[in-house]
Design a protein around this motif. Structure first.
Motif, PDB file in Angstrom:
ATOM      1  N   ARG A  48       0.889  -1.225   0.095  1.00  0.00           N
ATOM      2  CA  ARG A  48      -0.005   0.223   0.011  1.00  0.00           C
ATOM      3  C   ARG A  48       0.948   1.224  -0.205  1.00  0.00           C
ATOM      4  NH1 ARG A  48      -2.216  -3.925   3.134  1.00  0.00           N
ATOM      5  NH2 ARG A  48      -4.263  -4.252   2.954  1.00  0.00           N
ATOM      6  N   LYS A  49       0.393   2.285  -0.645  1.00  0.00           N
ATOM      7  CA  LYS A  49       1.174   3.599  -0.823  1.00  0.00           C
ATOM      8  C   LYS A  49       0.230   4.550   0.054  1.00  0.00           C
ATOM      9  CE  LYS A  49       3.927   2.633  -4.954  1.00  0.00           C
ATOM     10  NZ  LYS A  49       4.557   3.096  -5.930  1.00  0.00           N
ATOM     11  N   PHE A  50       0.956   5.373   0.722  1.00  0.00           N
ATOM     12  CA  PHE A  50       0.252   6.534   1.495  1.00  0.00           C
ATOM     13  C   PHE A  50       1.002   7.667   1.331  1.00  0.00           C
ATOM     14  CE2 PHE A  50      -0.628   2.652   4.058  1.00  0.00           C
ATOM     15  CZ  PHE A  50      -1.818   2.611   3.922  1.00  0.00           C
ATOM     16  N   LEU A  51       0.405   8.937   1.212  1.00  0.00           N
ATOM     17  CA  LEU A  51       0.987  10.031   0.912  1.00  0.00           C
ATOM     18  C   LEU A  51       1.289  10.847   2.184  1.00  0.00           C
ATOM     19  CD1 LEU A  51      -0.977  11.110  -2.260  1.00  0.00           C
ATOM     20  CD2 LEU A  51       1.084  10.267  -2.161  1.00  0.00           C
ATOM     21  N   SER A  52       0.587  10.230   3.343  1.00  0.00           N
ATOM     22  CA  SER A  52       1.041  11.155   4.636  1.00  0.00           C
ATOM     23  C   SER A  52       0.962   9.983   5.522  1.00  0.00           C
ATOM     24  CB  SER A  52       0.013  12.069   4.559  1.00  0.00           C
ATOM     25  OG  SER A  52      -1.484  11.483   5.200  1.00  0.00           O
ATOM     26  N   ARG A  53       1.704  10.431   6.698  1.00  0.00           N
ATOM     27  CA  ARG A  53       1.431   9.748   8.016  1.00  0.00           C
ATOM     28  C   ARG A  53       0.163   9.403   8.408  1.00  0.00           C
ATOM     29  NH1 ARG A  53       6.558  11.363   7.049  1.00  0.00           N
ATOM     30  NH2 ARG A  53       8.476  10.244   7.799  1.00  0.00           N
ATOM     31  N   PRO A  54      -0.462  10.805   8.629  1.00  0.00           N
ATOM     32  CA  PRO A  54      -1.702  10.272   9.179  1.00  0.00           C
ATOM     33  C   PRO A  54      -2.756   9.566   8.451  1.00  0.00           C
ATOM     34  CG  PRO A  54      -1.274  12.740   9.148  1.00  0.00           C
ATOM     35  CD  PRO A  54      -0.143  12.096   8.432  1.00  0.00           C
ATOM     36  N   GLU A  55      -2.391   9.528   7.165  1.00  0.00           N
ATOM     37  CA  GLU A  55      -3.360   8.521   6.171  1.00  0.00           C
ATOM     38  C   GLU A  55      -2.612   7.041   6.531  1.00  0.00           C
ATOM     39  OE1 GLU A  55      -4.162   7.649   1.535  1.00  0.00           O
ATOM     40  OE2 GLU A  55      -2.275   8.840   2.121  1.00  0.00           O
ATOM     41  N   MET A  56      -1.457   6.815   6.706  1.00  0.00           N
ATOM     42  CA  MET A  56      -1.296   5.475   7.215  1.00  0.00           C
ATOM     43  C   MET A  56      -1.576   5.001   8.669  1.00  0.00           C
ATOM     44  SD  MET A  56       2.878   4.192   7.644  1.00  0.00           S
ATOM     45  CE  MET A  56       3.208   5.260   9.007  1.00  0.00           C
ATOM     46  N   MET A  57      -1.509   5.934   9.451  1.00  0.00           N
ATOM     47  CA  MET A  57      -2.135   5.705  10.706  1.00  0.00           C
ATOM     48  C   MET A  57      -3.412   5.390  10.652  1.00  0.00           C
ATOM     49  SD  MET A  57       0.624   5.395  12.645  1.00  0.00           S
ATOM     50  CE  MET A  57      -0.223   5.144  13.957  1.00  0.00           C
ATOM     51  N   GLU A  58      -4.320   6.247   9.826  1.00  0.00           N
ATOM     52  CA  GLU A  58      -5.690   5.914   9.810  1.00  0.00           C
ATOM     53  C   GLU A  58      -5.826   4.554   9.439  1.00  0.00           C
ATOM     54  OE1 GLU A  58      -9.307   7.273   7.038  1.00  0.00           O
ATOM     55  OE2 GLU A  58      -8.047   8.914   8.143  1.00  0.00           O
ATOM     56  N   TRP A  59      -5.204   4.183   8.276  1.00  0.00           N
ATOM     57  CA  TRP A  59      -5.279   2.657   7.690  1.00  0.00           C
ATOM     58  C   TRP A  59      -4.907   1.658   8.834  1.00  0.00           C
ATOM     59  CZ3 TRP A  59      -0.976  -0.582   7.297  1.00  0.00           C
ATOM     60  CH2 TRP A  59      -1.106  -2.053   7.003  1.00  0.00           C
ATOM     61  N   ALA A  60      -3.869   1.865   9.577  1.00  0.00           N
ATOM     62  CA  ALA A  60      -3.299   1.070  10.607  1.00  0.00           C
ATOM     63  C   ALA A  60      -4.406   0.808  11.809  1.00  0.00           C
ATOM     64  CB  ALA A  60      -2.007   1.189  11.232  1.00  0.00           C
ATOM     65  N   GLU A  61      -4.928   1.717  12.242  1.00  0.00           N
ATOM     66  CA  GLU A  61      -6.090   1.657  13.235  1.00  0.00           C
ATOM     67  C   GLU A  61      -7.271   0.943  12.834  1.00  0.00           C
ATOM     68  OE1 GLU A  61      -6.472   5.864  14.072  1.00  0.00           O
ATOM     69  OE2 GLU A  61      -4.662   5.959  15.072  1.00  0.00           O
TER      70      GLU A  61
END
Length: 77
Positions: free
Chosen positions: A39-52
């Motif tokens: 998966r590719k994310f453009l921001s850390r918040p986007e990655m953290m939202e996915w992880a949560e």
């Protein structure tokens, strides 16, 4: 050269890594059940939202404690 972070590695078939490629975060999840997913994310918040949304305590042998360690490692990137 990209910075690669190992978030967890249970064995060669079950791991989660994050590569920082400029502004892009590339998450590779390798599982003995599902193979490799990228998966590719453009921001850390986007990655953290996915992880949560993606991870639950029952996904880890160490339960809530291990989940918290994984989330802390993701936040530190």
């Amino acid at each position: 050269m990209f910075a690669k972070h190992t978030i967890y590695k249970l064995d060669p078939y079950n791991m989660l890594t994050v590569e920082v490629q400029g502004k892009t975060l590339v998450v590779r999840e390798i599982s003995d059940q599902w193979g490799e997913e990228t998966r590719k994310f453009l921001s850390r918040p986007e990655m953290m939202e996915w992880a949560e949304r993606r991870f639950r305590p029952e996904d880890f042998p160490g339960g809530e404690t291990e989940l918290q360690q994984v989330m802390d490692k993701l936040r530190s990137i």
